[in-house]
Design a protein around this motif. Structure first.
Motif, mmCIF file in Angstrom:
data_model
loop_
_atom_site.group_PDB
_atom_site.id
_atom_site.type_symbol
_atom_site.label_atom_id
_atom_site.label_comp_id
_atom_site.label_asym_id
_atom_site.label_seq_id
_atom_site.Cartn_x
_atom_site.Cartn_y
_atom_site.Cartn_z
ATOM 1 N N ARG A 15 0.862 -1.184 0.000
ATOM 2 C CA ARG A 15 0.000 0.000 0.000
ATOM 3 C C ARG A 15 0.897 1.232 0.000
ATOM 4 N NH1 ARG A 15 -5.203 -0.421 1.867
ATOM 5 N NH2 ARG A 15 -4.787 -2.360 2.958
ATOM 6 N N TYR A 16 0.670 2.139 -0.926
ATOM 7 C CA TYR A 16 1.353 3.439 -0.904
ATOM 8 C C TYR A 16 0.306 4.467 -0.510
ATOM 9 C CZ TYR A 16 4.805 1.307 -4.148
ATOM 10 O OH TYR A 16 5.745 0.519 -4.761
ATOM 11 N N SER A 17 0.380 5.004 0.678
ATOM 12 C CA SER A 17 -0.687 5.880 1.216
ATOM 13 C C SER A 17 -2.048 5.376 0.752
ATOM 14 C CB SER A 17 -0.446 7.357 0.879
ATOM 15 O OG SER A 17 -0.106 7.547 -0.453
ATOM 16 N N LEU A 20 -3.481 0.899 -3.360
ATOM 17 C CA LEU A 20 -3.181 -0.510 -3.107
ATOM 18 C C LEU A 20 -2.493 -1.055 -4.361
ATOM 19 C CD1 LEU A 20 -3.604 -2.510 -0.837
ATOM 20 C CD2 LEU A 20 -5.849 -3.046 -1.786
ATOM 21 N N ALA A 21 -1.155 -1.104 -4.348
ATOM 22 C CA ALA A 21 -0.403 -1.482 -5.549
ATOM 23 C C ALA A 21 -0.365 -2.995 -5.752
ATOM 24 C CB ALA A 21 1.017 -0.928 -5.470
ATOM 25 N N LEU A 22 -0.303 -3.754 -4.663
ATOM 26 C CA LEU A 22 -0.324 -5.220 -4.740
ATOM 27 C C LEU A 22 -1.290 -5.734 -3.678
ATOM 28 C CD1 LEU A 22 3.521 -6.047 -5.005
ATOM 29 C CD2 LEU A 22 1.842 -6.076 -6.879
ATOM 30 N N GLY A 39 1.699 -7.495 -17.280
ATOM 31 C CA GLY A 39 0.498 -6.808 -16.822
ATOM 32 C C GLY A 39 0.450 -5.424 -17.406
ATOM 33 N N PRO A 40 -0.741 -4.841 -17.465
ATOM 34 C CA PRO A 40 -0.868 -3.501 -18.046
ATOM 35 C C PRO A 40 -0.280 -2.437 -17.121
ATOM 36 C CG PRO A 40 -2.978 -4.211 -17.156
ATOM 37 C CD PRO A 40 -2.031 -5.372 -17.000
ATOM 38 N N ASN A 41 -0.275 -1.227 -17.626
ATOM 39 C CA ASN A 41 0.143 -0.057 -16.879
ATOM 40 C C ASN A 41 -0.492 -0.023 -15.490
ATOM 41 O OD1 ASN A 41 1.389 2.444 -16.767
ATOM 42 N ND2 ASN A 41 0.785 2.828 -18.896
ATOM 43 N N GLY A 42 0.345 0.202 -14.484
ATOM 44 C CA GLY A 42 -0.199 0.369 -13.141
ATOM 45 C C GLY A 42 -0.621 -0.921 -12.463
ATOM 46 N N ALA A 43 -0.314 -2.069 -13.075
ATOM 47 C CA ALA A 43 -0.730 -3.361 -12.504
ATOM 48 C C ALA A 43 0.007 -3.684 -11.209
ATOM 49 C CB ALA A 43 -0.518 -4.477 -13.520
ATOM 50 N N GLY A 44 1.166 -3.036 -11.018
ATOM 51 C CA GLY A 44 1.962 -3.309 -9.818
ATOM 52 C C GLY A 44 3.265 -4.017 -10.122
ATOM 53 N N LYS A 45 3.643 -4.036 -11.394
ATOM 54 C CA LYS A 45 4.829 -4.802 -11.815
ATOM 55 C C LYS A 45 6.116 -4.283 -11.193
ATOM 56 C CE LYS A 45 4.184 -3.987 -16.194
ATOM 57 N NZ LYS A 45 3.009 -3.096 -16.026
ATOM 58 N N SER A 46 6.318 -2.959 -11.252
ATOM 59 C CA SER A 46 7.570 -2.410 -10.700
ATOM 60 C C SER A 46 7.630 -2.625 -9.193
ATOM 61 C CB SER A 46 7.693 -0.916 -11.007
ATOM 62 O OG SER A 46 7.843 -0.736 -12.391
ATOM 63 N N GLU A 187 7.362 -7.313 -17.758
ATOM 64 C CA GLU A 187 7.149 -6.509 -18.968
ATOM 65 C C GLU A 187 5.692 -6.098 -19.088
ATOM 66 O OE1 GLU A 187 9.212 -5.386 -21.305
ATOM 67 O OE2 GLU A 187 10.720 -6.894 -21.863
ATOM 68 N N GLN A 188 5.491 -4.974 -19.753
ATOM 69 C CA GLN A 188 4.144 -4.577 -20.124
ATOM 70 C C GLN A 188 3.805 -5.143 -21.507
ATOM 71 O OE1 GLN A 188 3.407 -0.435 -19.374
ATOM 72 N NE2 GLN A 188 1.687 -0.416 -20.785
ATOM 73 N N MET A 189 4.810 -5.228 -22.362
ATOM 74 C CA MET A 189 4.630 -5.751 -23.712
ATOM 75 C C MET A 189 4.899 -7.255 -23.723
ATOM 76 S SD MET A 189 3.728 -3.262 -25.512
ATOM 77 C CE MET A 189 3.682 -1.477 -25.425
HETATM 78 P P1 ATP Z 1 3.991 0.972 -14.921
HETATM 79 O O1 ATP Z 1 4.122 0.021 -16.034
HETATM 80 O O2 ATP Z 1 3.134 2.157 -15.195
HETATM 81 O O3 ATP Z 1 5.285 1.303 -14.195
HETATM 82 P P2 ATP Z 1 3.509 -1.019 -12.945
HETATM 83 O O4 ATP Z 1 2.691 -2.197 -13.349
HETATM 84 O O5 ATP Z 1 4.965 -1.153 -12.865
HETATM 85 O O6 ATP Z 1 3.112 0.194 -13.829
HETATM 86 P P3 ATP Z 1 3.667 0.101 -10.310
HETATM 87 O O7 ATP Z 1 4.651 1.098 -10.785
HETATM 88 O O8 ATP Z 1 4.112 -0.956 -9.383
HETATM 89 O O9 ATP Z 1 2.923 -0.591 -11.540
HETATM 90 O O10 ATP Z 1 2.463 0.894 -9.648
HETATM 91 C C1 ATP Z 1 1.285 0.284 -9.124
HETATM 92 C C2 ATP Z 1 0.405 1.364 -8.501
HETATM 93 O O11 ATP Z 1 1.071 1.921 -7.366
HETATM 94 C C3 ATP Z 1 0.116 2.515 -9.422
HETATM 95 O O12 ATP Z 1 -1.195 2.972 -9.152
HETATM 96 C C4 ATP Z 1 1.124 3.570 -9.015
HETATM 97 O O13 ATP Z 1 0.646 4.848 -9.272
HETATM 98 C C5 ATP Z 1 1.274 3.312 -7.541
HETATM 99 N N1 ATP Z 1 2.625 3.641 -7.030
HETATM 100 C C6 ATP Z 1 3.780 3.076 -7.432
HETATM 101 N N2 ATP Z 1 4.826 3.557 -6.746
HETATM 102 C C7 ATP Z 1 4.319 4.461 -5.879
HETATM 103 C C8 ATP Z 1 4.883 5.311 -4.873
HETATM 104 N N3 ATP Z 1 6.195 5.313 -4.619
HETATM 105 N N4 ATP Z 1 4.029 6.118 -4.190
HETATM 106 C C9 ATP Z 1 2.709 6.111 -4.434
HETATM 107 N N5 ATP Z 1 2.113 5.338 -5.349
HETATM 108 C C10 ATP Z 1 2.905 4.524 -6.073
#
Ligand code: ATP
Length: 231
Positions: A15-17, A20-22, A39-46, A187-189
């Motif tokens: 959870r980031y504030s 809910l990222a994962l 997974g798509p953009n914002g899925a939580g991969k990073s 990867e996203q792609m």
């Molecule tokens: P992308 O391909 O866009 O990088 P992703 O699948 O890698 O997306 P994450 O970067 O893990 O996904 O982000 C998942 C969610 O958590 C997103 O809604 C993102 O905005 C949020 N998020 C990621 N890092 C932080 C952070 N340091 N503080 C607040 N929110 C964050």
């Protein structure tokens, strides 16, 4: 018998504030496997990459490794290199924890360069900032390899690269995989990752929506449902 797992995530929630990222992510990576987490953009991969790489302590859940000495190396998105340092110095930094003597370091650099493209071998004395995008990605990988990792996690290795360079990166990963290294590409792609990976995890809005073989109808269905992009 089931293949041995080298790395596993158990009930990971991040959870980031407010975000809910994962959410309760559980998965396992088989030793010697080539896995893709898509997974798509914002899925939580990073976020998952950071947690699996041990760079981020999650809000809940835990990461398990088969043995405490297994070296897990994360090659981060954005190829964070030291731009003003030379290619050689960047590699040296990757070997910092390995506690090698001068000769050991030289041998390790030669070993890593042997699987890098010629352009990296020829750029040893140049500042990393002068490298092209593909070369930087390759150097980021090379730097990770200096630690002789058992598991290498790559966050978006294809991001921003021309197809020919993506092939180059993945060919190096395939070589490493043949030599026994466990590979996890995030990867996203989907296109390149799925050419190489045998195991697939699909993330969508912080949850695992598929965990299984990388080919077949169920995998295709999950990728379609998760809007995972193609090149
Ligand atoms: P992308 O391909 O866009 O990088 P992703 O699948 O890698 O997306 P994450 O970067 O893990 O996904 O982000 C998942 C969610 O958590 C997103 O809604 C993102 O905005 C949020 N998020 C990621 N890092 C932080 C952070 N340091 N503080 C607040 N929110 C964050």
């Amino acid at each position: 018998s089931r293949p041995e797992k080298v790395l596993a995530a158990q009930g990971i929630t991040q959870r980031y504030s407010g975000v809910l990222a994962l959410q309760d992510v559980t998965l396992a990576i088989g030793r010697g496997s080539f896995s893709a987490i898509l997974g798509p953009n914002g899925a939580g991969k990073s976020t998952l990459a950071l947690v699996l790489g041990g760079m981020l302590e999650p809000t809940a859940g835990r990461v398990l490794r088969a043995d405490a000495t297994a070296r897990i190396c994360l090659v981060p998105e954005g190829r964070r290199l030291f731009g003003q340092l030379s290619v050689r110095e960047n590699l040296l930094l990757g070997g910092y924890g390995a506690k090698l003597d001068r000769r050991g370091i030289r041998e390790r650099i030669d070993e890593v360069l042997a699987i890098m493209p010629r352009s990296i071998q020829e750029a040893l004395a140049r500042p990393a900032v002068t490298l092209s995008g593909g070369e930087r990605q390759m150097l980021a990988l090379g730097r990770a390899l200096m630690a002789r990792p058992d598991v290498i996690l790559l966050d978006e290795p294809s991001l921003g690269l021309a197809p020919v360079l993506i092939d180059q990166v993945y060919d190096v990963l395939a070589d490493l995989h043949r030599q026994g290294t466990t590979i996890v590409v995030i990867e996203q792609m989907a296109t390149y990752a799925l050419e190489y990976a045998r195991a697939l995890v699909v993330l969508d809005r912080g949850r695992v929506v598929y965990d299984g073989p990388a080919s077949g109808a169920a995998a295709e269905q999950a990728l379609k449902a998760g809007y995972v992009g193609e090149h």
